[in-house]
Motif scaffolding. Structure first.
Motif, mmCIF file in Angstrom:
data_model
loop_
_atom_site.group_PDB
_atom_site.id
_atom_site.type_symbol
_atom_site.label_atom_id
_atom_site.label_comp_id
_atom_site.label_asym_id
_atom_site.label_seq_id
_atom_site.Cartn_x
_atom_site.Cartn_y
_atom_site.Cartn_z
ATOM 1 N N LYS A 1 13.439 30.090 -8.929
ATOM 2 C CA LYS A 1 12.625 30.840 -9.882
ATOM 3 C C LYS A 1 11.199 30.822 -9.347
ATOM 4 C CE LYS A 1 11.130 31.036 -14.699
ATOM 5 N NZ LYS A 1 11.164 30.358 -16.034
ATOM 6 N N THR A 2 10.695 31.964 -8.895
ATOM 7 C CA THR A 2 9.437 32.004 -8.157
ATOM 8 C C THR A 2 8.248 32.383 -9.031
ATOM 9 O OG1 THR A 2 9.736 34.308 -7.458
ATOM 10 C CG2 THR A 2 10.645 32.588 -6.024
ATOM 11 N N SER A 3 7.077 31.930 -8.578
ATOM 12 C CA SER A 3 5.810 32.278 -9.221
ATOM 13 C C SER A 3 4.742 32.362 -8.136
ATOM 14 C CB SER A 3 5.428 31.224 -10.271
ATOM 15 O OG SER A 3 5.294 29.941 -9.657
ATOM 16 N N ILE A 4 3.561 32.801 -8.501
ATOM 17 C CA ILE A 4 2.427 32.888 -7.578
ATOM 18 C C ILE A 4 1.306 32.033 -8.151
ATOM 19 C CG2 ILE A 4 0.807 34.412 -6.398
ATOM 20 C CD1 ILE A 4 2.801 36.708 -7.028
ATOM 21 N N ASP A 5 0.688 31.226 -7.298
ATOM 22 C CA ASP A 5 -0.371 30.330 -7.778
ATOM 23 C C ASP A 5 -1.379 30.116 -6.660
ATOM 24 O OD1 ASP A 5 -1.735 28.682 -9.529
ATOM 25 O OD2 ASP A 5 0.061 27.561 -10.109
ATOM 26 N N SER A 6 -2.486 29.492 -6.989
ATOM 27 C CA SER A 6 -3.471 29.136 -5.967
ATOM 28 C C SER A 6 -2.972 27.928 -5.189
ATOM 29 C CB SER A 6 -4.823 28.808 -6.605
ATOM 30 O OG SER A 6 -4.747 27.582 -7.314
ATOM 31 N N ARG A 7 -3.479 27.762 -3.963
ATOM 32 C CA ARG A 7 -3.009 26.658 -3.130
ATOM 33 C C ARG A 7 -3.341 25.310 -3.761
ATOM 34 N NH1 ARG A 7 1.252 25.804 -0.890
ATOM 35 N NH2 ARG A 7 1.377 25.393 1.327
ATOM 36 N N VAL A 8 -4.535 25.183 -4.312
ATOM 37 C CA VAL A 8 -4.931 23.896 -4.878
ATOM 38 C C VAL A 8 -4.072 23.549 -6.093
ATOM 39 C CG1 VAL A 8 -6.769 24.840 -6.352
ATOM 40 C CG2 VAL A 8 -6.919 22.486 -5.532
ATOM 41 N N ARG A 9 -3.721 24.544 -6.916
ATOM 42 C CA ARG A 9 -2.865 24.276 -8.082
ATOM 43 C C ARG A 9 -1.444 23.942 -7.661
ATOM 44 N NH1 ARG A 9 -2.860 24.998 -13.117
ATOM 45 N NH2 ARG A 9 -0.878 26.142 -13.071
ATOM 46 N N ILE A 10 -0.976 24.551 -6.582
ATOM 47 C CA ILE A 10 0.375 24.246 -6.091
ATOM 48 C C ILE A 10 0.474 22.783 -5.692
ATOM 49 C CG2 ILE A 10 1.935 24.613 -4.125
ATOM 50 C CD1 ILE A 10 1.236 27.622 -4.340
ATOM 51 N N TRP A 11 -0.513 22.289 -4.946
ATOM 52 C CA TRP A 11 -0.479 20.875 -4.550
ATOM 53 C C TRP A 11 -0.545 19.971 -5.772
ATOM 54 C CZ3 TRP A 11 1.606 19.960 -0.267
ATOM 55 C CH2 TRP A 11 1.369 20.731 0.870
ATOM 56 N N SER A 12 -1.348 20.352 -6.746
ATOM 57 C CA SER A 12 -1.459 19.554 -7.967
ATOM 58 C C SER A 12 -0.127 19.528 -8.724
ATOM 59 C CB SER A 12 -2.557 20.130 -8.858
ATOM 60 O OG SER A 12 -2.646 19.431 -10.073
ATOM 61 N N ARG A 13 0.529 20.668 -8.821
ATOM 62 C CA ARG A 13 1.803 20.746 -9.540
ATOM 63 C C ARG A 13 2.900 19.940 -8.822
ATOM 64 N NH1 ARG A 13 3.070 26.911 -10.192
ATOM 65 N NH2 ARG A 13 4.946 26.076 -11.216
ATOM 66 N N LEU A 14 2.900 19.996 -7.489
ATOM 67 C CA LEU A 14 3.875 19.202 -6.737
ATOM 68 C C LEU A 14 3.648 17.706 -6.968
ATOM 69 C CD1 LEU A 14 3.847 21.245 -3.419
ATOM 70 C CD2 LEU A 14 5.899 20.784 -4.779
ATOM 71 N N GLN A 15 2.390 17.310 -6.962
ATOM 72 C CA GLN A 15 2.061 15.900 -7.151
ATOM 73 C C GLN A 15 2.392 15.434 -8.562
ATOM 74 O OE1 GLN A 15 -1.994 14.949 -6.119
ATOM 75 N NE2 GLN A 15 -1.514 12.813 -5.775
ATOM 76 N N GLN A 16 2.280 16.344 -9.532
ATOM 77 C CA GLN A 16 2.551 15.994 -10.932
ATOM 78 C C GLN A 16 4.010 16.247 -11.323
ATOM 79 O OE1 GLN A 16 -0.336 18.265 -13.140
ATOM 80 N NE2 GLN A 16 -2.077 17.243 -12.169
ATOM 81 N N HIS A 17 4.838 16.615 -10.356
ATOM 82 C CA HIS A 17 6.272 16.818 -10.552
ATOM 83 C C HIS A 17 6.586 17.997 -11.477
ATOM 84 C CE1 HIS A 17 5.927 12.940 -8.801
ATOM 85 N NE2 HIS A 17 5.840 12.247 -9.915
ATOM 86 N N SER A 18 5.702 18.991 -11.544
ATOM 87 C CA SER A 18 5.974 20.172 -12.365
ATOM 88 C C SER A 18 6.361 21.382 -11.520
ATOM 89 C CB SER A 18 4.749 20.514 -13.228
ATOM 90 O OG SER A 18 3.625 20.827 -12.417
ATOM 91 N N LEU A 19 6.614 21.154 -10.230
ATOM 92 C CA LEU A 19 7.038 22.212 -9.311
ATOM 93 C C LEU A 19 7.990 21.591 -8.292
ATOM 94 C CD1 LEU A 19 6.614 25.198 -8.308
ATOM 95 C CD2 LEU A 19 4.806 24.283 -6.835
ATOM 96 N N ASP A 20 9.029 22.330 -7.923
ATOM 97 C CA ASP A 20 10.028 21.792 -6.994
ATOM 98 C C ASP A 20 9.733 22.116 -5.531
ATOM 99 O OD1 ASP A 20 11.430 20.937 -9.261
ATOM 100 O OD2 ASP A 20 12.574 22.810 -9.370
#
Length: 276
Positions: A78-97
């Motif tokens: 399930k794809t989305s588009i985000d900023s690079r900094v938010r992507i790293w934050s989401r990965l670190q917070q376990h809200s993105l796979d």
């Protein structure tokens, strides 16, 4: 006297059956931890990697790579588009796979697994009116009036990251959310340089911008791996191994190379490596 206890072999057989069922249930549970059809993945816009055409449709290398991974592995993102900094934050917070074309660092390795699928290096994009003595790595640094802009959250390889650290100490680096903003700053004459990968140079082809720039290769011997990124907390080892095998097969059989050829011109393609 007759014992009411079952024979020893019956007890042992019963224990064996229980162990078998326990083992099978654990296997099923491990498989169910990460449903392959319910994975989340975020793209970020960056040149030929992921961009929107004049009809408003998204295209790009990373889009084609992800679609091929889905086709071969049977997994669905399930794809989305985000900023690079938010992507790293989401990965670190376990809200993105998952995400795409990321650079591993010691800090990022703590929360993400990286599967390389291409390597290349950054180029310096300078204003062509700069004096020749300022058009080198050290020459630019020596002229304290010059400024550079980069996308927040990007890594640029050892050479450029060390150079940027020195410039940051002098307050000469402007960090913004995306490369489109970097270009706007350049066109507004608020910066004198920007950094771009061969895969990110698509926006430089506009007439307004191309007549103002000179491209310099300041790190010709450097090669940085760009990887498919997965959350260690969210993605099971089994799914991770499946994705890694799929990507490695795509590299070996030339599929990744074919995708790059479809999106990059021959001049830029020479600076990108898609096989080991």
């Amino acid at each position: 006297m007759r014992s009411d206890q079952p024979p020893t072999f019956v007890v042992r057989f019963g224990r064996l059956i229980l162990l078998i069922f326990f083992h099978l249930s654990q296997q099923c549970h491990a498989t169910d931890l990460i449903p392959c059809e319910q994975l989340t993945l975020a793209f970020y816009e960056d040149g030929a990697l992921y961009y929107r055409n004049t009809q408003g449709n998204y295209l790009g290398i990373d889009k084609d790579v992800v679609e091929e991974i889905q086709r071969r592995s049977g997994c669905h993102f399930k794809t989305s588009i985000d900023s690079r900094v938010r992507i790293w934050s989401r990965l670190q917070q376990h809200s993105l796979d998952f995400s795409v074309s990321g650079i591993a660092t010691p800090e990022r390795n703590k929360f993400a697994r990286f599967i390389p699928y291409f390597s290349t290096h950054n180029f310096a994009i300078l204003r062509n009116t700069l004096p020749l003595e300022s058009q080198t790595l050290e020459g630019f640094y020596a002229d304290t009036s010059l400024r550079v802009a980069v996308v927040r959250g990007f890594q640029h390889g050892a050479t450029f990251d060390a150079w940027l650290t020195r410039l940051r100490r002098q307050g000469r680096v402007q960090e913004v959310g995306d490369f489109e903003t970097v270009i706007r700053l350049f066109l507004a004459h608020r910066i004198d340089a920007m950094l771009a990968l061969p895969t990110g140079m698509l926006p430089l082809n506009t007439k307004e911008l191309s007549r103002q720039i000179v491209i310099k290769d300041w790190a010709p011997d450097e090669s940085v791996n760009f990887s498919f990124i997965m959350s260690k907390a969210n993605v099971s080892a089994d799914i991770g191994d499946l994705i890694e095998k799929t990507i490695n097969d795509m590299r070996k059989d030339g599929t990744v190379d074919k995708i790059f050829r479809e999106h990059l011109g021959p001049d830029l393609l020479g600076y990108v490596r898609t096989k080991d």
